[in-house]
Design an enzyme around this catalytic site. Structure first.
Site, mmCIF file in Angstrom:
data_model
loop_
_atom_site.group_PDB
_atom_site.id
_atom_site.type_symbol
_atom_site.label_atom_id
_atom_site.label_comp_id
_atom_site.label_asym_id
_atom_site.label_seq_id
_atom_site.Cartn_x
_atom_site.Cartn_y
_atom_site.Cartn_z
ATOM 1 N N ASP A 52 43.768 38.289 39.247
ATOM 2 C CA ASP A 52 42.734 37.363 38.765
ATOM 3 C C ASP A 52 41.920 36.816 39.949
ATOM 4 O O ASP A 52 40.955 36.072 39.762
ATOM 5 C CB ASP A 52 43.320 36.247 37.895
ATOM 6 C CG ASP A 52 44.403 35.449 38.583
ATOM 7 O OD1 ASP A 52 44.688 35.720 39.767
ATOM 8 O OD2 ASP A 52 44.967 34.537 37.936
ATOM 9 N N SER A 53 42.276 37.246 41.180
ATOM 10 C CA SER A 53 41.417 36.981 42.341
ATOM 11 C C SER A 53 40.065 37.674 42.165
ATOM 12 O O SER A 53 39.131 37.409 42.935
ATOM 13 C CB SER A 53 42.089 37.445 43.643
ATOM 14 O OG SER A 53 42.554 38.777 43.511
ATOM 15 N N ASP A 91 47.134 40.801 36.136
ATOM 16 C CA ASP A 91 47.370 39.362 35.981
ATOM 17 C C ASP A 91 46.991 38.917 34.572
ATOM 18 O O ASP A 91 45.888 39.227 34.095
ATOM 19 C CB ASP A 91 46.488 38.578 36.966
ATOM 20 C CG ASP A 91 47.230 38.227 38.242
ATOM 21 O OD1 ASP A 91 48.468 38.061 38.203
ATOM 22 O OD2 ASP A 91 46.566 38.124 39.287
ATOM 23 N N LYS A 121 51.509 40.468 35.148
ATOM 24 C CA LYS A 121 52.054 39.457 36.078
ATOM 25 C C LYS A 121 51.711 38.071 35.542
ATOM 26 O O LYS A 121 50.589 37.856 35.076
ATOM 27 C CB LYS A 121 51.482 39.651 37.487
ATOM 28 C CG LYS A 121 51.872 38.533 38.469
ATOM 29 C CD LYS A 121 51.703 38.945 39.927
ATOM 30 C CE LYS A 121 50.339 38.765 40.505
ATOM 31 N NZ LYS A 121 49.825 37.376 40.475
ATOM 32 N N GLU A 123 52.300 33.720 36.463
ATOM 33 C CA GLU A 123 52.662 32.753 37.501
ATOM 34 C C GLU A 123 53.618 31.699 36.944
ATOM 35 O O GLU A 123 53.407 31.203 35.836
ATOM 36 C CB GLU A 123 51.400 32.061 38.033
ATOM 37 C CG GLU A 123 50.446 33.013 38.739
ATOM 38 C CD GLU A 123 49.226 32.306 39.313
ATOM 39 O OE1 GLU A 123 49.140 31.060 39.255
ATOM 40 O OE2 GLU A 123 48.337 33.012 39.830
ATOM 41 N N GLU A 190 54.198 33.834 47.275
ATOM 42 C CA GLU A 190 52.942 33.561 47.974
ATOM 43 C C GLU A 190 53.048 32.305 48.830
ATOM 44 O O GLU A 190 53.440 31.229 48.353
ATOM 45 C CB GLU A 190 51.792 33.415 46.952
ATOM 46 C CG GLU A 190 50.463 33.115 47.628
ATOM 47 C CD GLU A 190 49.234 33.381 46.763
ATOM 48 O OE1 GLU A 190 49.378 33.908 45.637
ATOM 49 O OE2 GLU A 190 48.124 33.051 47.225
HETATM 50 O O1 KIV Z 1 45.219 37.634 42.024
HETATM 51 C C1 KIV Z 1 45.711 38.021 43.092
HETATM 52 O O2 KIV Z 1 45.042 38.627 43.944
HETATM 53 C C2 KIV Z 1 47.115 37.736 43.348
HETATM 54 C C3 KIV Z 1 47.648 38.083 44.704
HETATM 55 C C4 KIV Z 1 47.255 37.063 45.689
HETATM 56 C C5 KIV Z 1 49.112 38.296 44.688
HETATM 57 O O3 KIV Z 1 47.797 37.235 42.520
#
Ligand code: KIV
Length: 272
Positions: A52-53, A91, A121, A123, A190
């Site tokens: 989600d980055s 994510d 994934k 969190e 992280e």
């Molecule tokens: O969204 C992302 O890029 C991440 C990484 C920093 C692990 O979750």
């Protein structure tokens, strides 16, 4: 089996467990589009994370919070089309799993069905236990994410190192054990002290993937735009920049503009 054959064998969650057991480090990078995913997969990466980055590096948002489930599925579809070897993890974005396990299941099923990705994934630890359990019960592999969890940035207030104090470190360890127990196949750690990351990696049998968590995790992940030097304004201590694509692209575009303005492009050979 020969190394050449291994290179073309698809990476599975089972293979990641073997890698941890034999001490082979796991490589992971983010990807959000077809063209870059094809290059990175071709180079032999083990896991591609549709992170989600994308909210930051693709859309220019300050945080990961604005990205939607539809956006994530669109990025994941492009990545999946490109990949022939890596495990693709997506994510589940902010607001589509935290409050309600039925919503977590619906969101994860949409990701798996509409993109063809291999895993999701999420969190958090104890707070999202029910959501993760429900998704796992549906047969969807889940990667956990502990430490600095960017979807909770407004709770933390800063992007500084997490779990330096004993209480938070103990909670992180118990969350890692919980995620292993309920069936997650791996956990991203992280921005936590490397001694804690090493400790957690020894404590659990599933692989840990670190970002800003030192060298004693079972694998490493970086955001692709950061490690290739496309982003310029983000230079945390943990980031190693492997290329300066910002300069390479900027120079190429300046050259192109000069050629167009000077009437030097296209040449006779480049014309019909
Ligand atoms: O969204 C992302 O890029 C991440 C990484 C920093 C692990 O979750």
């Amino acid at each position: 089996m020969s190394t050449a054959k291994n290179q073309f064998k698809r990476i599975t969650t089972h293979r990641l467990q073997e890698m941890k057991a034999t001490g082979e480090k796991i490589s992971m990078l983010t990807a959000y589009d077809y063209s870059m995913a094809k290059i990175i997969d071709g180079a032999g990466i083990d896991i591609l994370l549709v992170g989600d980055s994308a909210s930051n590096v693709m859309a220019g948002n300050e945080t990961t919070l604005p990205i939607t489930l539809d956006h994530m599925i669109w990025h994941a579809q492009a990545v999946v089309r490109a990949v022939s070897r890596a495990l693709v993890v997506v994510d589940v974005p902010f607001g589509s799993y935290q409050g309600n396990s039925s919503e977590a299941l619906r969101s994860s099923i949409r990701i798996m069905k509409e993109s063809g990705a291999h895993a999701v994934k999420m969190e958090g630890g104890l707070e999202v236990k029910e959501s993760i359990e429900r998704v796992l019960r549906a047969g969807i592999p889940v990667m956990g994410h502990l430490g600095l969890t960017p979807q909770s940035i407004y709770k933390f207030g800063t992007y500084t190192v997490r779990a330096k104090e004993k209480e938070e470190a103990e909670k992180l360890k118990s969350d890692a054990l919980l995620l292993e127990e309920i069936g997650c196949f791996s956990i991203v750690l992280e921005k936590i002290p490397s001694s804690l990351a090493a400790n957690v990696s020894n404590l659990i049998r599933i692989p840990t993937i670190g970002i800003g968590a030192g060298n004693r995790t079972d694998g490493q992940v970086l955001v692709m735009h950061d490690m290739l030097g496309i982003t310029q304004d983000f230079k945390p201590r943990f980031l190693r920049q492997y290329a300066d694509l910002n300069k390479v692209i900027g120079d190429a575009v300046e050259h192109y503009i000069k050629d167009v303005k000077g009437g030097e492009f296209p040449s006779e050979e480049e014309s019909y």
